[in-house]
Design a protein around this motif. Structure first.
Motif, PDB file in Angstrom:
ATOM      1  N   PHE A 248       0.831  -1.195   0.000  1.00  0.00           N
ATOM      2  CA  PHE A 248       0.000   0.000   0.000  1.00  0.00           C
ATOM      3  C   PHE A 248       0.864   1.242   0.000  1.00  0.00           C
ATOM      4  O   PHE A 248       2.045   1.187   0.323  1.00  0.00           O
ATOM      5  CB  PHE A 248      -0.883   0.033   1.259  1.00  0.00           C
ATOM      6  N   ILE A 374       3.770  -0.676   3.731  1.00  0.00           N
ATOM      7  CA  ILE A 374       3.121   0.622   3.537  1.00  0.00           C
ATOM      8  C   ILE A 374       4.188   1.638   3.137  1.00  0.00           C
ATOM      9  O   ILE A 374       5.198   1.794   3.820  1.00  0.00           O
ATOM     10  CB  ILE A 374       2.408   1.085   4.827  1.00  0.00           C
ATOM     11  N   LEU A 399      -3.710   3.054   0.684  1.00  0.00           N
ATOM     12  CA  LEU A 399      -4.086   2.376   1.924  1.00  0.00           C
ATOM     13  C   LEU A 399      -5.555   2.650   2.230  1.00  0.00           C
ATOM     14  O   LEU A 399      -5.976   3.796   2.289  1.00  0.00           O
ATOM     15  CB  LEU A 399      -3.215   2.885   3.080  1.00  0.00           C
TER      16      LEU A 399
END
Ligand code: ADP
Ligand code: MG
Length: 411
Positions: A248, A374, A399
């Motif tokens: 993400f 992330i 995200l």
């Protein structure tokens, strides 16, 4: 193996009917490899019930004595591939150094040495790690007193041991070395690591095994100069992604919003173990300082720390005493911490080191576990994110606002 078969191996073997001749060389079970009984016991004691994909394909060629280049995704068990091959080849009766294994960082050298010690626990083979930051006199003592048979080390220290200090007096006798393994080979073959010197100093016939998750074409070409008709077991770049890892990004807009974004995320991420990558030491120190001020508990690891300090920090993290580790790319390569489920790229790797992405991401989702990465992306860095997606032929999604979903993916 013929050239043609070689190519097919490069093509990642999805074409079943064309592949049978190669598949017949695949050993799906440890028992089929003809390994020494006490090595098998060590493998089983470690809980490695079956060889992994790369182990099934690469160990036999290594045992046959060929020079081998192993390139497979991070977390797929390359260490045990060369460790098992090494241990099978070392003669336990001959109390001389028979194999040298090189790694780019001290931590990685230590980790490899631990894997070898564990796999060889029933074999009576002496393995030792030789790394910078430790007095040379201690290494000399170890070599004198304990007849090291497998030497794992960082290049600088190993060279000192092989060259001797001022004269040609070797500290470590290499006349029985029959195997040179280079882990993270692409990093190691960059000029600054003087790998060439090893080829100058080692005499006679020895086998070379290279291992890495990434192997740019130019490095591969260079590697072949040192090797004798090497067999390449390569996984194509597209296959190097990131199966089992959910990726993400968060668009933080500007650099200055990264800190608060991180602090917002913290509760969600502190439940598992995570590594946060930052590009420079200066930034890492600043971030650590800022987080401390705001009462967030994180540990940091970087190359200015003393060896012992780095080891303590990693041990604390490994055992779960600390849960969030801030790191520069020092940890990007090779370090194996099974529980890491989340990697945060606080900074994206810079373009000319784009391959660090896969190494960083590889710290999560080890050996088929699920992991999450992330990426913090500023407006300015969006192009770089796109570049990474293209490079690895992968998708990195924004995200979702529901972080629970991500947290669940971790179990
Ligand atoms: P890499 O390919 O990135 O070098 P490692 O060698 O560090 O990967 O291995 C990743 C993880 O997989 C390690 O925790 C290791 O213990 C585990 N592993 C390796 N081989 C096996 C196996 N045959 N069975 C189970 N786990 C394995
Ligand atoms: Mg590795």
């Amino acid at each position: 193996m013929s050239k043609n078969q070689n190519c097919m191996m490069n093509e990642e073997r999805d074409l079943h009917n064309e592949e049978s001749s190669i598949e017949s060389e695949v050993k799906k079970k440890w028992e089929e490899m003809g390994l020494k009984e006490d090595l098998l016991r060590g493998i089983w004691a470690k809980g490695f019930d079956e060889p992994s994909y790369v182990q099934q394909r690469a160990i036999m060629p290594c045992l046959e004595g060929r020079d081998v280049i192993i390139q497979a995704q991070s977390g797929t068990g390359k260490t045990a591939t060369f460790a098992v091959s090494t241990l099978q080849k070392v003669d336990p009766q001959l109390k001389e150094c028979q194999a040298i294994i090189l790694a780019p960082t001290r931590e990685l050298a230590q980790q490899i040495c631990e894997v070898i010690a564990s796999l060889s626990q029933f074999m009576g083979i002496k393995c030792h790690d030789f790394i910078g930051g430790i007095p040379l006199s201690r290494d000399c003592r170890v070599i004198k007193e304990s007849r090291v048979q497998v030497a794992v080390g960082t290049p600088g220290r190993m060279l000192r041991l092989i060259r001797g200090i001022n004269t040609n007096d070797q500290i470590l006798n290499t006349s029985h070395v029959k195997l040179l393994v280079i882990d993270e080979a692409d990093e190691m073959l960059k000029e600054d690591f003087q790998i060439k010197e090893f080829f100058n100093f080692l005499e006679g016939d020895f086998q070379v095994i290279l291992s890495s998750a990434t192997m740019p074409a130019e490095v591969l070409d260079q590697a072949k100069k040192f090797m004798n008709d090497p067999l390449e077991i390569l996984v194509k770049k597209e296959h190097l992604t990131l199966d089992g890892i959910r990726q993400f990004y968060i668009n933080v807009k500007k650099e200055k919003y990264k800190l608060e974004t991180f602090e917002d995320l913290y509760d969600a991420i502190a439940t598992g173990q995570s590594i946060i990558f930052v590009n420079t030491k200066e930034k890492l120190n600043q971030l650590h300082h800022d987080l401390k001020l705001d009462d967030f508990a994180v540990s940091t690891i970087h190359s200015d720390q003393e060896q012992n300090e780095r080891k303590d920090i990693l041990d604390e993290f490994r055992t779960g005493k600390s849960r969030i580790l801030l790191s520069t790319d020092i940890l990007g390569r090779g370090i194996d911490i099974q529980q890491v489920s989340l990697v945060v790229n606080y900074d994206l790797p810079v373009q000319k080191r784009i391959e660090e992405y896969i190494h960083r991401v590889g710290r999560g989702g080890r050996y088929g576990r699920k992991g999450v990465v992330i990426n913090f992306v500023t407006d300015e860095d969006m192009w770089l994110l796109n570049k990474i997606e293209k490079h690895y032929n992968t998708n990195i999604d924004a995200l979702p606002s529901d972080l629970k979903e991500i947290t669940m993916a971790r179990t």
